[in-house]
Design an enzyme around this catalytic site. Sequence first.
Site, PDB file in Angstrom:
ATOM      1  N   ASP A 126      10.527  33.170  10.989  1.00  0.00           N
ATOM      2  CA  ASP A 126       9.990  32.956   9.637  1.00  0.00           C
ATOM      3  C   ASP A 126      10.726  31.790   8.968  1.00  0.00           C
ATOM      4  OD1 ASP A 126       8.446  33.607   7.386  1.00  0.00           O
ATOM      5  OD2 ASP A 126       9.975  34.973   6.595  1.00  0.00           O
TER       6      ASP A 126
ATOM      7  N   ASP B   8       8.004  41.062   2.843  1.00  0.00           N
ATOM      8  CA  ASP B   8       9.445  41.298   2.982  1.00  0.00           C
ATOM      9  C   ASP B   8       9.974  42.054   1.760  1.00  0.00           C
ATOM     10  OD1 ASP B   8      12.110  41.265   3.566  1.00  0.00           O
ATOM     11  OD2 ASP B   8      12.389  39.119   3.369  1.00  0.00           O
TER      12      ASP B   8
ATOM     13  N   GLY C  89       9.330  36.843  -3.430  1.00  0.00           N
ATOM     14  CA  GLY C  89      10.160  37.646  -4.314  1.00  0.00           C
ATOM     15  C   GLY C  89       9.391  38.669  -5.139  1.00  0.00           C
TER      16      GLY C  89
ATOM     17  N   LYS D  15       6.111  37.766  -9.138  1.00  0.00           N
ATOM     18  CA  LYS D  15       4.990  36.858  -8.900  1.00  0.00           C
ATOM     19  C   LYS D  15       4.119  36.755 -10.149  1.00  0.00           C
ATOM     20  CE  LYS D  15       4.857  38.776  -4.211  1.00  0.00           C
ATOM     21  NZ  LYS D  15       5.914  38.004  -3.607  1.00  0.00           N
TER      22      LYS D  15
END
Length: 330
Positions: A93, A267, A192, A195
């Site tokens: 990634d 993630d 993160g 958003k």
Amino acid sequence: MIVTTRELFEHAYGQYAVGAYNINNLEQAMGLFRGNLGKLESTGQDVDPAVAAPFIIQISRGARGYTDKRMLEALIRAAEEVFPEAIFAVHLDHGTEEACYDCIESGFYSSVMIDASHESFEENVAITRRVVERAHAAGISVEAELGMLGGVEEDIEVSEEHACLTDPDEAVTFVEQTGCDSLAVAIGTSHGAYKFQGGQGLHFDRIEQIAQRLPGFPLVMHGSSSVPREWVDRINAAGGEMPGASGVPEEHYLPAAKLGVTKVNIDTDGRLVWCAVHRESFRDKPADFDLRTPGKVFMGAYAEFIAHKNQKLGSAGQLESLRAALAVTA
Ligand code: G3H
Ligand code: 13P
Ligand code: ZN
């Protein structure tokens, strides 16, 4: 069974999105495999064909350096043995050119991502092309990135006003000139847990314009965590401070997949599950100092979370159909 990313994309394109989940440690690996096979505490099932899904394990440069890249690779090899029913790809990634070459030469990865999106268009093309040549010579496919997402990734932070959506015409030129196999596109998401702070959402019109110009070509959506309210509330109720956290509505995954978004990167959501479970454990069991207490809860919760995500991506229940398709082409 580790397969090529190309094989996963051929099965999924236009139908569903393959979940690409980042891992850093043992507990994440266990939860990830259990969730993707439907081995859930809630159902008590062993492998559940209605839930089981193909998936991509993503390893970031940060994850490779967290302990030692060989530790993560060994963990994945062991998981392949422990969960022989699983079908998945292993992907680097947000790689630099150097990290891509390292992964290509290791012989372990199914695909690499070269992220030169912060360079000029010409430089991005040149770097991506070099990586594609080396990767294709080794039978590995390459994800590249065009456009700029907001948020924090690895050591780079991009504010929302500096993020820029992928230009559809540039995307065509970029794919032609680089020979990359899939393209990470900037379509409004950011990395993160915060958003759409500027109030904007996912740009379906932009996905459509890019997909129309690149029919059959797999697009990748980074920054796809949904930042579930439930997990953020649990974190905050257990002493965390995450006011205003928000993500991509899960109901957007499948419509995006139908348009050509074939890989969806997640993630942050996994980190939220980890954070809530551990905060609650420390709050509720102040005398317990056994790392396995929250570890066990986390593995179960993460498995449930992955199974839920795969339902939203449309990948749940696709494992046996993929297995049959792979057997035909073998
Ligand atoms: O896009 C970035 C991924 O969430 C990986 O994050 O570099 O902290 O491992 P990381
Ligand atoms: P999130 O931060 O939304 O989970 O995005 C992860 C990602 O894009 C990894 O490459
Ligand atoms: Zn990303």
